[in-house]
Design a protein around this motif. Structure first.
Motif, PDB file in Angstrom:
ATOM      1  N   GLU A  69       0.850  -1.191   0.000  1.00 30.67           N
ATOM      2  CA  GLU A  69       0.000   0.000   0.000  1.00 30.67           C
ATOM      3  C   GLU A  69       0.880   1.234   0.000  1.00 30.67           C
ATOM      4  N   ARG A  70       0.243   2.364  -0.259  1.00 32.19           N
ATOM      5  CA  ARG A  70       0.928   3.650  -0.162  1.00 32.19           C
ATOM      6  C   ARG A  70       0.970   4.087   1.296  1.00 32.19           C
ATOM      7  N   LEU A  71       2.062   4.711   1.688  1.00 34.02           N
ATOM      8  CA  LEU A  71       2.151   5.278   3.030  1.00 34.02           C
ATOM      9  C   LEU A  71       1.130   6.398   3.203  1.00 34.02           C
ATOM     10  N   THR A  72       0.774   7.028   2.105  1.00 34.05           N
ATOM     11  CA  THR A  72      -0.156   8.157   2.138  1.00 34.05           C
ATOM     12  C   THR A  72      -1.580   7.755   1.779  1.00 34.05           C
ATOM     13  N   ASN A  73      -1.920   6.469   1.938  1.00 33.89           N
ATOM     14  CA  ASN A  73      -3.246   6.015   1.519  1.00 33.89           C
ATOM     15  C   ASN A  73      -4.374   6.497   2.423  1.00 33.89           C
ATOM     16  N   GLY A  74      -4.048   6.921   3.626  1.00 35.37           N
ATOM     17  CA  GLY A  74      -5.058   7.479   4.513  1.00 35.37           C
ATOM     18  C   GLY A  74      -5.696   6.515   5.480  1.00 35.37           C
ATOM     19  N   SER A  75      -5.750   5.219   5.180  1.00 33.40           N
ATOM     20  CA  SER A  75      -6.422   4.300   6.097  1.00 33.40           C
ATOM     21  C   SER A  75      -5.536   3.919   7.285  1.00 33.40           C
ATOM     22  N   LEU A  76      -4.228   3.880   7.088  1.00 33.22           N
ATOM     23  CA  LEU A  76      -3.278   3.622   8.169  1.00 33.22           C
ATOM     24  C   LEU A  76      -2.376   4.840   8.302  1.00 33.22           C
ATOM     25  N   LYS A  77      -2.235   5.331   9.507  1.00 33.22           N
ATOM     26  CA  LYS A  77      -1.401   6.508   9.764  1.00 33.22           C
ATOM     27  C   LYS A  77      -0.064   6.079  10.349  1.00 33.22           C
ATOM     28  N   PRO A  78       1.050   6.318   9.636  1.00 37.62           N
ATOM     29  CA  PRO A  78       2.353   5.957  10.196  1.00 37.62           C
ATOM     30  C   PRO A  78       2.642   6.701  11.494  1.00 37.62           C
ATOM     31  N   ILE A  79       3.200   5.978  12.460  1.00 35.38           N
ATOM     32  CA  ILE A  79       3.637   6.573  13.716  1.00 35.38           C
ATOM     33  C   ILE A  79       5.116   6.926  13.621  1.00 35.38           C
ATOM     34  N   GLY A  80       5.914   5.987  13.094  1.00 39.56           N
ATOM     35  CA  GLY A  80       7.350   6.207  12.995  1.00 39.56           C
ATOM     36  C   GLY A  80       8.024   5.184  12.100  1.00 39.56           C
ATOM     37  N   PHE A  81       9.283   5.472  11.766  1.00 44.68           N
ATOM     38  CA  PHE A  81      10.080   4.637  10.892  1.00 44.68           C
ATOM     39  C   PHE A  81      11.373   4.299  11.616  1.00 44.68           C
ATOM     40  N   TYR A  82      11.814   3.024  11.507  1.00 44.47           N
ATOM     41  CA  TYR A  82      12.930   2.560  12.339  1.00 44.47           C
ATOM     42  C   TYR A  82      13.823   1.572  11.600  1.00 44.47           C
ATOM     43  N   LEU A  83      15.111   1.635  11.926  1.00 42.41           N
ATOM     44  CA  LEU A  83      16.072   0.633  11.505  1.00 42.41           C
ATOM     45  C   LEU A  83      16.559  -0.070  12.763  1.00 42.41           C
ATOM     46  N   TYR A  84      16.897  -1.346  12.627  1.00 41.75           N
ATOM     47  CA  TYR A  84      17.371  -2.094  13.778  1.00 41.75           C
ATOM     48  C   TYR A  84      18.755  -1.602  14.150  1.00 41.75           C
ATOM     49  N   ALA A  85      18.947  -1.289  15.426  1.00 45.45           N
ATOM     50  CA  ALA A  85      20.211  -0.682  15.889  1.00 45.45           C
ATOM     51  C   ALA A  85      21.340  -1.679  15.978  1.00 45.45           C
TER      52      ALA A  85
END
Length: 125
Positions: free
Chosen positions: A109-125
């Motif tokens: 899906e698109r991140l901007t699709n509107g049905s799911l709102k991203p909280i944050g983006f992460y890489l494993y440390a």
């Protein structure tokens, strides 16, 4: 000739809570598989069973993950579902992510699709 996306074989695989593949995945199991395909080993967890417990688990692991800018390729993206931060996906393009969801199975899906709102983006440390 264009290359085949490294996730094409996963599309349509059914969702199953706690599943780690290859015949079914939950959201974290799929994200973990995508990290594996990218050469990154991330820890595994037993499925928490409820959205509230999933949110607690995500929050408890925050020190293991480094926050990165919106849409960072190959990052874990967290979402709110029914107001609770309990769902994850994996960023495959600047505005696309792959995830396993109960009603769709593995899909993009698109991140901007509107049905799911991203909280944050992460890489494993």
């Amino acid at each position: 000739m264009p290359s085949v996306p490294p996730y094409l074989d996963l599309l349509g695989i059914p969702f199953e809570r706690g599943a780690r593949g290859p015949d079914s995945f939950d959201c974290y199991g799929l994200a973990r598989e995508m990290f594996r395909r990218a050469g990154v080993t991330v820890p595994d967890f037993t499925s928490p069973g409820t959205m509230e417990r999933a949110a607690e688990l995500i929050a408890s692991q925050s020190e293991r993950w480094r926050k990165v800018p919106y849409g960072t390729l190959n990052s874990l993206v967290t979402f709110r579902v029914e107001g609770i931060g309990s769902h994850v996906g994996y960023v495959i393009a600047p505005d696309r992510f792959i995830h396993a969801f109960e009603h769709t199975g593995v899909t993009t899906e698109r991140l901007t699709n509107g049905s799911l709102k991203p909280i944050g983006f992460y890489l494993y440390a």
